[in-house]
Scaffold this motif. Structure first.
Motif, PDB file in Angstrom:
ATOM      1  N   SER A 454       0.811  -1.222   0.000  1.00 15.74           N
ATOM      2  CA  SER A 454       0.000   0.000   0.000  1.00 15.74           C
ATOM      3  C   SER A 454       0.842   1.268   0.000  1.00 15.74           C
ATOM      4  O   SER A 454       0.490   2.259  -0.646  1.00 15.74           O
ATOM      5  N   GLU A 455       1.961   1.246   0.748  1.00 18.24           N
ATOM      6  CA  GLU A 455       2.760   2.461   0.923  1.00 18.24           C
ATOM      7  C   GLU A 455       4.051   2.452   0.114  1.00 18.24           C
ATOM      8  O   GLU A 455       4.837   3.385   0.188  1.00 18.24           O
ATOM      9  N   GLY A 456       4.286   1.371  -0.621  1.00 19.92           N
ATOM     10  CA  GLY A 456       5.493   1.298  -1.436  1.00 19.92           C
ATOM     11  C   GLY A 456       6.620   0.570  -0.748  1.00 19.92           C
ATOM     12  O   GLY A 456       7.384  -0.147  -1.375  1.00 19.92           O
ATOM     13  N   CYS A 457       6.747   0.756   0.573  1.00 19.01           N
ATOM     14  CA  CYS A 457       7.762   0.049   1.342  1.00 19.01           C
ATOM     15  C   CYS A 457       7.382   0.124   2.813  1.00 19.01           C
ATOM     16  O   CYS A 457       6.460   0.844   3.202  1.00 19.01           O
ATOM     17  N   VAL A 458       8.079  -0.638   3.635  1.00 17.12           N
ATOM     18  CA  VAL A 458       7.841  -0.644   5.071  1.00 17.12           C
ATOM     19  C   VAL A 458       9.184  -0.799   5.752  1.00 17.12           C
ATOM     20  O   VAL A 458      10.113  -1.395   5.192  1.00 17.12           O
ATOM     21  N   HIS A 504       9.820  -1.949  -6.706  1.00 15.75           N
ATOM     22  CA  HIS A 504      10.759  -1.078  -5.981  1.00 15.75           C
ATOM     23  C   HIS A 504      10.129   0.292  -5.750  1.00 15.75           C
ATOM     24  O   HIS A 504       9.551   0.882  -6.667  1.00 15.75           O
ATOM     25  N   PRO A 505      10.231   0.816  -4.514  1.00 11.65           N
ATOM     26  CA  PRO A 505       9.521   2.054  -4.160  1.00 11.65           C
ATOM     27  C   PRO A 505      10.193   3.325  -4.653  1.00 11.65           C
ATOM     28  O   PRO A 505      10.677   4.137  -3.882  1.00 11.65           O
ATOM     29  N   MET A 506      10.223   3.543  -5.949  1.00 12.53           N
ATOM     30  CA  MET A 506      10.814   4.777  -6.453  1.00 12.53           C
ATOM     31  C   MET A 506       9.817   5.665  -7.157  1.00 12.53           C
ATOM     32  O   MET A 506      10.127   6.771  -7.484  1.00 12.53           O
TER      33      MET A 506
END
Length: 647
Positions: A454-458, A504-506
């Protein structure tokens, strides 16, 4: 550290180094000294200063990382070392202030070896900057990417200003008069005040006296001078008058349809409206609350349009305005998307993040602005703003708000997501992608994966906010998910983050990481133009160019071009600052380069390049990072921002 409660001195629930390193900023130092019996290294004081000026942390003397494991060393002289630390802490010629207490320095025994564990708290606003020696401009450090870096003079001066001024907006502005006030904005404010408080004696005051009563006009009783205050000008001033007093003043609202950073509606300083904070609040609040898909309440037969969500948004917007440092170099930015609201203000928080969320303590940067909003019923009383927002968001069963301080760019970011803690569509997507492997997970592991999706990464601290699990169990769960291939990880220690493999959260950072260009918040956008793959001539390797040319594309002509550009710096021992900066900009023009590649091309130390050139160029908006929302990315690269992009 004994096996039975090794880290009980900070938090009873920390009892292993893995959990400690992911939950706190941890620095290991060998500290053996020349005789191998123990001595406090000089670098201890740089780390003490850096941690105190950032978010605090833990220093372990008698330990070092080696081959991805920790080796402990016995310190027979640990008693003398502790005494030396205390002596220097109380020596004003060594360090500016002692912020430690007895409980912060403890000897521990681990595997039969004596070590020392020092817990450094975050220094208060009145204590910062914490510096080494007697010159704050030369001895102030800050933590970045698990390293200690000397602060730029501008940042030290900001700290000194914060230390000296309880409120930043009470200053009397010379040569500014009541004519610098936008009369229509001021009239509407007075009408709102009168409607809310029809019997208040302020209603009988003339224009100047009313302004004085609410903090917008002031008389210095010592010298008799009087005039418009900074608060009065910011709240009600005319566009040009505000910029004359505050050249870096920028307020910006952007509405975006999706994660694409291009806006579909925008309010910024274009000369078509007053530009004052009161008008910005009124206009932006209407846009934030428009089309809110939240249920209304009934009071008898009467529909109540004002919901807890409206209340939370009002509080977040006012909080952003009254806590902003308007002398800073980045804009006050508000973003609305279908799935979230984002608020960013220049300036760090004046109290530690946990205390702000817990409530009860207030240290507002602009207290006159705060009072002006409170006079018309906006803004909670001292220290209750954040708790109210968190409570109202929780009532909707939405994800916990995200509050972040970005020390590198001197800004605070607050994000309110309108998504469930465990959205059905996300659960369905994860079940579809991972099948039985996802269904068999325990609750905290499912929560970690849903958050990453949901948030891209944790990371460890975010999962700790969202769950009530033991920090050690959180560490074990995250590591297990990586072992099973359900999550991928990058970074180390406190900078470790986890994400769904292949996602990947970019691509979804609404405030563009920690880059803070001076003149336009548009450059904070994580635009695909700035991540144009056609300009990438380097692969992910971080080895030096001298050892191999495979980091660049296969064209030796391209490598030769870069070496020609770098030659004026590489060929001399000492180059001027202007030459260094212009060469770095030329090297990074139209391409992304890592710090290792720049170091090799220029024949300069990486830390020197990062501290004296890369970070200042980032702050000026002349360079940008490739991985904007993952500033500690192991393959971080830098690209020059041309003049047109910075306009």
């Amino acid at each position: 550290m004994s096996a039975s409660g090794s880290m009980d001195m900070y938090h009873k629930d920390f009892f292993d180094l893995d959990s400690l390193k992911e939950g706190f900023d941890v620095e290991l130092k060998t500290a053996l000294g020349r005789d191998k019996k123990g001595a406090v290294p000089e670098s201890f004081w740089e780390t003490y200063s850096a941690m105190a000026n950032t978010s605090g942390g833990i220093i372990i003397l008698g330990a070092q990382e080696k081959d991805e494991s920790v080796v402990y060393h016995n310190l027979p002289k640990y008693g003398q070392m502790i005494q030396d630390i205390w002596n220097n802490l109380n020596n004003p010629k060594k360090v500016s202030v002692n912020i430690l207490q007895n409980r912060n320095i403890k000897p521990k025994t681990y595997e039969g070896k004596n070590i020392i564990v020092v817990t450094v708290p975050q220094a208060s606003r009145k204590q910062r900057p914490v510096y080494i020696g007697t010159n704050p401009l030369e001895g102030t450090y800050q933590r970045q990417n698990e390293g200690d870096y000397r602060c730029q003079p501008e940042l030290v001066k900001q700290m000194l200003g914060e230390q000296a001024n309880d409120t930043r907006d009470a200053v009397i502005l010379e040569n500014f008069t009541i004519d610098d006030i936008d009369k229509e904005s001021y009239r509407i404010y007075r009408q709102q005040f009168s409607n809310l408080k029809p019997n208040h004696p302020f209603n009988e005051c003339d224009e100047k006296e009313f302004l004085r009563q609410i903090g917008g006009w002031k008389r210095n009783r010592q010298n008799g001078k009087e005039g418009l205050t900074l608060a009065g000008l910011l709240m009600f001033g005319k566009f040009r008058s505000i910029l004359d007093a505050v050249p870096n003043y920028i307020v910006d609202y952007q509405e975006r349809e999706n994660t694409d950073t291009r806006w579909v509606d925008r309010i910024t300083l274009d000369g078509s409206w007053s530009g004052c904070l009161y008008d910005f609040y009124r206009t932006v609040m209407k846009k934030l609350s428009a089309d809110l898909k939240v249920p209304f309440k009934l009071n008898g037969d009467e529909r109540i349009e004002d919901t807890p969500v409206h209340e939370a948004l009002r509080e977040a917007l006012v909080n952003t305005i009254i806590h902003a440092d308007y002398s800073g170099n980045c804009s006050l930015l508000v973003v609305k998307r279908p799935d979230l609201f984002g608020f960013r203000n220049p300036g760090l928080m004046r109290i530690p993040k946990p205390e702000a969320i817990r409530g009860g303590i207030s240290d507002c940067r602009n207290r006159n602005l705060q009072k002006m909003f409170q006079f018309i019923g906006l803004g909670e009383q001292a220290g209750s703003g954040f708790p109210k927002i968190y409570q109202n968001w929780q009532m909707q069963h939405w994800r916990e708000p995200m509050l972040e301080e970005r020390h590198g760019s001197n800004q605070t970011v607050f994000i309110l997501k309108m998504t469930s803690l465990l959205p059905e569509e996300v659960l369905g997507a994860l079940k579809s992608e991972f099948g039985e492997s996802f269904r068999d997970l325990v609750n905290v592991e499912r929560l970690a994966m849903v958050t990453a999706y949901s948030e891209g990464c944790v990371n460890h601290s975010r999962l700790k906010e969202l769950s009530r699990e033991h920090p050690h169990d959180i560490t074990i769960s995250l590591h297990n998910l990586v072992k099973q291939g359900l999550l991928a990880s990058e970074g180390s220690g406190r900078n470790t983050f986890y994400y769904i493999p292949g996602r990947h959260p970019m691509g979804d950072e609404i405030f563009g990481g920690e880059i803070c260009p001076k003149y336009s918040s548009e450059h904070l956008d994580n635009s695909s133009e700035h991540l144009d793959n056609s300009s990438e001539h380097l692969d992910n390797s971080s080895e030096h160019l001298d050892n191999s040319s495979e980091h660049l594309d296969n064209s030796s002509e391209h490598l030769a071009t870069l070496r020609d550009i770098a030659e004026p710096v590489k060929s001399v021992k000492k180059a001027s600052k202007a030459l260094m900066e212009s060469t770095i900009m030329e090297l990074c023009s139209g391409r992304h380069l890592t710090i290792e590649e720049l170091s090799s091309l220029l024949n300069r130390n990486k830390d020197t390049l990062r501290t004296h050139y890369i970070i200042p160029l980032l702050h000026k908006g002349k360079l940008e990072q490739k991985y904007k929302n993952v500033t500690t990315h192991p393959n971080q690269k830098y690209r020059a921002v041309d003049e047109k992009e910075r306009e």
